[in-house]
Design a protein around this motif. Structure first.
Motif, PDB file in Angstrom:
ATOM      1  N   GLN A 233      30.466 -66.193  54.606  1.00 47.57           N
ATOM      2  CA  GLN A 233      30.575 -66.375  53.161  1.00 47.57           C
ATOM      3  C   GLN A 233      31.916 -65.847  52.660  1.00 47.57           C
ATOM      4  OE1 GLN A 233      27.326 -64.280  51.327  1.00 47.57           O
ATOM      5  NE2 GLN A 233      25.744 -65.494  52.348  1.00 47.57           N
ATOM      6  N   GLU A 234      32.277 -66.295  51.464  1.00 48.21           N
ATOM      7  CA  GLU A 234      33.402 -65.661  50.780  1.00 48.21           C
ATOM      8  C   GLU A 234      32.885 -65.176  49.438  1.00 48.21           C
ATOM      9  OE1 GLU A 234      37.805 -66.570  48.867  1.00 48.21           O
ATOM     10  OE2 GLU A 234      36.861 -68.090  50.110  1.00 48.21           O
ATOM     11  N   TRP A 235      33.067 -63.885  49.169  1.00 41.78           N
ATOM     12  CA  TRP A 235      32.607 -63.322  47.903  1.00 41.78           C
ATOM     13  C   TRP A 235      33.754 -63.380  46.926  1.00 41.78           C
ATOM     14  CZ3 TRP A 235      30.753 -58.630  51.161  1.00 41.78           C
ATOM     15  CH2 TRP A 235      29.657 -59.036  51.946  1.00 41.78           C
ATOM     16  N   ILE A 236      33.567 -64.139  45.877  1.00 41.69           N
ATOM     17  CA  ILE A 236      34.714 -64.519  45.068  1.00 41.69           C
ATOM     18  C   ILE A 236      35.172 -63.436  44.113  1.00 41.69           C
ATOM     19  CG2 ILE A 236      35.514 -66.219  43.378  1.00 41.69           C
ATOM     20  CD1 ILE A 236      33.230 -67.951  45.021  1.00 41.69           C
ATOM     21  N   ALA A 237      34.206 -62.760  43.491  1.00 44.81           N
ATOM     22  CA  ALA A 237      34.615 -61.790  42.470  1.00 44.81           C
ATOM     23  C   ALA A 237      34.523 -60.354  42.969  1.00 44.81           C
ATOM     24  CB  ALA A 237      33.765 -61.973  41.218  1.00 44.81           C
ATOM     25  N   GLY A 238      34.215 -60.172  44.240  1.00 46.70           N
ATOM     26  CA  GLY A 238      34.137 -58.817  44.768  1.00 46.70           C
ATOM     27  C   GLY A 238      32.834 -58.595  45.500  1.00 46.70           C
ATOM     28  N   ALA A 239      32.811 -57.551  46.324  1.00 45.00           N
ATOM     29  CA  ALA A 239      31.676 -57.321  47.204  1.00 45.00           C
ATOM     30  C   ALA A 239      30.401 -56.988  46.441  1.00 45.00           C
ATOM     31  CB  ALA A 239      32.007 -56.203  48.189  1.00 45.00           C
ATOM     32  N   SER A 240      30.540 -56.438  45.246  1.00 43.30           N
ATOM     33  CA  SER A 240      29.347 -56.015  44.509  1.00 43.30           C
ATOM     34  C   SER A 240      28.952 -57.004  43.417  1.00 43.30           C
ATOM     35  CB  SER A 240      29.582 -54.649  43.868  1.00 43.30           C
ATOM     36  OG  SER A 240      30.087 -53.759  44.809  1.00 43.30           O
ATOM     37  N   ILE A 241      29.656 -58.117  43.341  1.00 43.79           N
ATOM     38  CA  ILE A 241      29.413 -59.044  42.241  1.00 43.79           C
ATOM     39  C   ILE A 241      28.810 -60.327  42.793  1.00 43.79           C
ATOM     40  CG2 ILE A 241      30.469 -60.159  40.238  1.00 43.79           C
ATOM     41  CD1 ILE A 241      31.177 -57.274  40.194  1.00 43.79           C
ATOM     42  N   GLY A 243      28.187 -64.104  43.423  1.00 41.91           N
ATOM     43  CA  GLY A 243      29.119 -65.224  43.353  1.00 41.91           C
ATOM     44  C   GLY A 243      29.792 -65.404  44.692  1.00 41.91           C
ATOM     45  N   ALA A 244      29.308 -66.373  45.481  1.00 41.36           N
ATOM     46  CA  ALA A 244      29.849 -66.572  46.816  1.00 41.36           C
ATOM     47  C   ALA A 244      29.813 -68.053  47.152  1.00 41.36           C
ATOM     48  CB  ALA A 244      29.026 -65.785  47.828  1.00 41.36           C
ATOM     49  N   ILE A 245      30.614 -68.427  48.156  1.00 41.12           N
ATOM     50  CA  ILE A 245      30.497 -69.777  48.699  1.00 41.12           C
ATOM     51  C   ILE A 245      30.388 -69.635  50.216  1.00 41.12           C
ATOM     52  CG2 ILE A 245      31.881 -70.910  46.909  1.00 41.12           C
ATOM     53  CD1 ILE A 245      34.091 -70.984  49.229  1.00 41.12           C
ATOM     54  N   TYR A 246      29.921 -70.687  50.885  1.00 40.98           N
ATOM     55  CA  TYR A 246      29.987 -70.703  52.340  1.00 40.98           C
ATOM     56  C   TYR A 246      31.381 -71.159  52.736  1.00 40.98           C
ATOM     57  CZ  TYR A 246      25.044 -69.791  52.681  1.00 40.98           C
ATOM     58  OH  TYR A 246      23.830 -69.185  52.601  1.00 40.98           O
ATOM     59  N   LEU A 247      31.968 -70.465  53.698  1.00 41.62           N
ATOM     60  CA  LEU A 247      33.355 -70.749  54.063  1.00 41.62           C
ATOM     61  C   LEU A 247      33.534 -72.155  54.641  1.00 41.62           C
ATOM     62  CD1 LEU A 247      34.238 -67.250  55.418  1.00 41.62           C
ATOM     63  CD2 LEU A 247      35.610 -68.486  53.754  1.00 41.62           C
ATOM     64  N   ASN A 248      32.460 -72.751  55.133  1.00 39.54           N
ATOM     65  CA  ASN A 248      32.615 -74.095  55.701  1.00 39.54           C
ATOM     66  C   ASN A 248      32.146 -75.184  54.735  1.00 39.54           C
ATOM     67  OD1 ASN A 248      29.929 -73.678  55.687  1.00 39.54           O
ATOM     68  ND2 ASN A 248      29.674 -73.576  57.927  1.00 39.54           N
ATOM     69  N   ASP A 249      31.941 -74.778  53.477  1.00 39.41           N
ATOM     70  CA  ASP A 249      31.433 -75.738  52.491  1.00 39.41           C
ATOM     71  C   ASP A 249      32.597 -76.306  51.674  1.00 39.41           C
ATOM     72  OD1 ASP A 249      30.219 -77.103  50.468  1.00 39.41           O
ATOM     73  OD2 ASP A 249      29.463 -75.323  49.430  1.00 39.41           O
ATOM     74  N   LYS A 250      32.969 -77.509  51.998  1.00 36.41           N
ATOM     75  CA  LYS A 250      34.147 -78.105  51.357  1.00 36.41           C
ATOM     76  C   LYS A 250      33.959 -78.274  49.844  1.00 36.41           C
ATOM     77  CE  LYS A 250      37.112 -78.726  54.662  1.00 36.41           C
ATOM     78  NZ  LYS A 250      36.764 -77.330  55.055  1.00 36.41           N
TER      79      LYS A 250
END
Lengths: 505, 296
Positions: A233-241, A243-250
């Motif tokens: 995953q990539e956490w977009i606004a920070g580790a405690s917030i 809001g994430a996407i899957y890194l392989n999700d175009k």
């Protein structure tokens, strides 16, 4: 009448006292690059008039010998670009406070360290603290500009303008598993043992129960400690917030990572591991900072940080005992990984082009970079036969932050690292999977209240899940409920909105 | 009036005493704990946690702290100098303005009081303040550690209230005897106000002794670093590193920092002197010196 006179006289005093201090800021009419000056830089350095530059950056300062080291560096800088640099190397704990004041007061400085996790890049850019560099960069720092891949510059852009100079290095992040050789050899792990995921550790943890004393902590795997790559995953606004996407999700569909299957699995696994006696439960739960346990060598396995070529040797040199770091995931390049270490130029800098030349020099002059990074040869470090270096302990200068000063590809290679470590690193950077959001940066302004609330909810609960303490199942339900109340959905919606807007460009 | 009615009964007395004894213990315990930790060895702390009585006394922590004695000594001197100058000038300035404000025959008393009190409620904020001090070329001088705190609205108000209790008749009689205003202030008012001055003086002393904020903002030179700043810098570095270990792109090194016991040893060095200074002020915390100084 008399009263009015009195009030007037007081007012007059007030005006006299404070009038001087008021807005003495001259509105910078010539903001941006003043290209009329110093246009003749290409013809020899004789033409350059001498300037003083001020450079702020953080570290474990002060060191006993730092003035010596800076004087040494200034010799080179003076000879090459006819400038004298005032190195304002500040202690970590103070840098942010001090920078806030310096920027607020429009103090005269030229260069400052900035990033997404410290002395925040985007909010400073929004304040107008930094100079846009699109014109200056190719002109005064051509080598630096060319050496960094185009997609990296993309990641630094705000409204199409570059404001930060990337310290080019390992930007691809790989989840990492850390261990002390001495401990894990007893468990039958060798230097080339490979782990695909945290689950692979189970048999070793079972084995450890019989070998190590009960006060050893078998494993530390905290969700926020860079587990994002481990779960893809990539956490977009920070580790405690949320809001994430899957890194392989175009398509970059945003979700709340605390409701994801991966997080549930993390919670479930820790619960089972506590039952099996693999986790150090209560001692960890009450600790303010678990990093100390790792430093004291009381932890067998810990997940955290990022794997990179030569990291074993770097850690071994730093800790003074043999230490192994093993990759737990693929390598990913995200915006966060790139803008984690940059330098910016003050928007009110008197000599922005000279500041840029200094950055070019830092990124191209091997000798200068290594003086700042390691100190003086023979005093603070020794060069070995094969060209690698060994830091002399307690010698009076050892910042230990190669990644902070400039491109690390000019750094002397540390003792024991593979000699082609930088080539390997560049290769990983180029081959790493790029996040679909590379170049996107989230603007948190409109949801900052929700973010603060969510952060405090996460802080309240996360330890229970990381260390499997308490009635985890009912806690989890409560946790999700509280997150929703705190406005998790609002945040993920806002992130999604901004991403869609950015993708539609 | 029967005195006994006002005496609390034995039960009440013992309850009150118990409450205060407990409260005292609560105040003393942390101090004892800090002392105990600083006298333990690091391995003891790791293995057994904190104890009120160290299992064995070790002076390792103090050895670590004094491994660079010049720095500590220099910071001590700076702190003592700043606190010393601060208390002298601070008392002088605050008491002079407070005295003027306490005199009913000073025409602009109300306006000036308002001007002083206004600063308690509103201020320009950090940045303008920083600008003023920078523009005066104060940074990196000893004065930057002293001047900004010299006049303090709160202390001025305390002193003003104190001076108001001094009867105007004393001042008038001094005038009749041929003393000028300044002499009256120095020779008569100040000696009469010892308790007030001692109270405020202690506040000022503590303020200067414990301050690291000014040093953080305005001092870059090692030779001007006061003691508290040395300590706070160490602590904030440690805190920062442990918080951001996993954020930083590279390695952050904690090994440069002293461990728990050494930090506590530093605390003792920083706070210790003030514990000894306090009793000297205590005898002045008694009021009612002006009673009987006027006849009739």
């Amino acid at each position: 009448m008399k009263r009015i006179k009195g009030i007037l006289s007081i007012l007059l005093i007030v005006i006299l006292v404070f009038g001087f201090a008021g807005c003495s800021k001259d509105n910078n009419s010539d903001s941006g690059a003043d290209t009329s000056k110093g246009a003749s830089t290409d013809e020899g350095n004789k033409e350059l008039e001498h300037v003083n530059l001020t450079w702020y950056y953080p570290g474990s300062y002060p060191f006993k010998d730092q003035e010596l080291v800076f004087a040494e560096a200034n010799k080179i800088i003076k000879e090459k670009i006819n400038a004298t640099v005032e190195f304002k190397a500040l202690p970590w704990g103070e840098y942010e406070d001090k920078m806030r004041v310096v920027m607020g007061a429009d103090e005269d400085y030229d260069i400052a360290f900035t990033s997404n996790w410290f002395n925040n890049y985007h909010s400073n850019v929004a304040m107008g603290a930094y100079l846009p560099l699109n014109d200056l960069l190719p002109k005064y720092a051509p080598t630096l500009y060319k050496s960094v891949p185009e997609k990296f510059w993309e990641a630094t852009k705000v409204d199409g303008q570059i404001y930060g100079l990337v310290n080019y290095q390992i930007s691809a992040r790989t989840a990492a598993l850390n261990m002390k050789k001495e401990n894990v050899e007893k468990l039958g792990i060798a230097k080339d043992t490979v782990f695909d995921s945290i689950d692979d550790l189970e048999p070793y943890l079972e084995k450890a129960k019989g070998i190590f004393p009960p006060d050893m902590i078998p494993i530390l795997s905290e969700w926020r400690m860079s587990l994002q790559e481990a779960v893809g995953q990539e956490w977009i606004a920070g580790a405690s917030i949320p809001g994430a996407i899957y890194l392989n999700d175009k398509n970059a569909k945003v979700f709340n990572q605390f409701k994801s299957e991966e997080f549930k699995k993390h919670v479930e696994r820790n619960k089972i591991w506590v039952e099996k006696g693999y986790l150090g439960g209560d001692a960890l739960f009450s600790a303010k900072d678990t990093g100390t346990f790792v430093n004291q060598g009381k932890v067998i396995f810990s997940v955290g940080g990022t794997w990179k070529p030569g990291v074993d040797e770097e850690e071994t040199a730093r800790r003074g005992y043999e230490f192994w770091v093993k990759p737990l995931s693929d390598a990913y390049v995200t915006t966060g990984g790139i803008i984690a270490t940059m330098h910016a130029i003050n928007s009110n800098s008197k000599n922005p082009e000279r500041a840029m030349m200094l950055m070019e020099l830092m990124n191209t002059d091997v000798e200068l970079y290594n003086i700042i990074a390691y100190g003086i040869e023979g005093t603070h470090y020794n060069k070995l036969e094969d060209g690698t270096v060994e830091v002399i302990p307690d010698a009076g200068y050892n910042p230990g932050t190669l990644w902070l000063h400039a491109s690390t590809f000019n750094a002397h290679i540390m003792k024991g690292m593979p000699l082609d470590v930088w080539e390997q690193t560049k290769k990983i950077n180029l081959e790493a999977q790029a996040s679909p959001l590379l170049g996107f940066s989230f603007n948190p302004e409109s949801v900052s209240a929700e973010m603060a609330q969510c952060e405090s909810v996460v802080n309240e609960f996360i330890k229970s899940f990381d260390f499997g303490v308490g009635d985890v199942d009912s806690l989890y339900e409560k946790f999700v409920e509280k997150l929703d109340k705190a406005g998790a959905q609002t945040i993920t919606d806002e992130i999604q909105r901004q991403i869609d807007e950015w993708m539609g460009k | 009036m029967n005195k006994r009615l006002n005496q609390p009964g034995p039960l009440l007395t013992s309850i009150i005493h118990t409450i205060f004894i407990l409260f005292t213990v609560l105040c003393i315990l942390p101090v004892l704990l800090v002392i105990s930790i600083s006298l333990s060895s690091e391995s003891d702390i790791i293995n057994n946690g904190f104890r009120l009585i160290p299992s064995k006394i070790s002076f390792d922590a103090f050895k670590v702290v004094f491994s660079n004695p010049m720095q500590i000594l220099n910071s001590y001197l700076i702190t003592i100098l700043v606190a010393g100058l601060g208390i002298i000038f601070g008392l002088l300035i605050n008491s002079m303005i407070a005295y003027a404000l306490s005199r009913k025959d000073y025409p602009y008393r109300k306006q000036l009081s308002f001007f002083v009190i206004f600063t308690m409620l509103f201020n320009g904020g950090l940045v303008p303040w920083y600008l003023v001090i920078s523009k005066l070329n104060l940074p990196n001088t000893i004065w930057v550690l002293i001047l900004p705190y010299l006049a303090n609205a709160w202390y001025i108000i305390i002193l003003r209230t104190f001076f108001k209790t001094i009867p105007i008749a004393i001042i008038e009689s001094a005038k009749i005897d041929g003393s000028n205003e300044f002499k009256t202030f120095i020779k008569i008012i100040l000696p009469l106000s010892k308790p007030g001055l001692a109270t405020v003086g202690l506040f000022i002393l503590l303020m200067y002794w414990n301050d690291w904020w000014l040093a953080m903002l305005y001092i870059d030179q090692e030779k001007l670093i006061p003691l508290q700043y040395l300590l706070s810098r160490m602590m904030s570095n440690i805190e920062f590193l442990s918080k951001n270990m996993y954020m930083a792109p590279g390695t952050l090194d904690l090994s440069n920092f002293p461990n728990e016991t050494a930090r506590m040893a530093m605390c003792i060095l920083a706070a210790g002197p003030m514990l000894f200074v306090f009793p000297f002020f205590q005898k002045y915390f008694v009021r009612g010196l002006t009673i009987g100084s006027i006849k009739g």
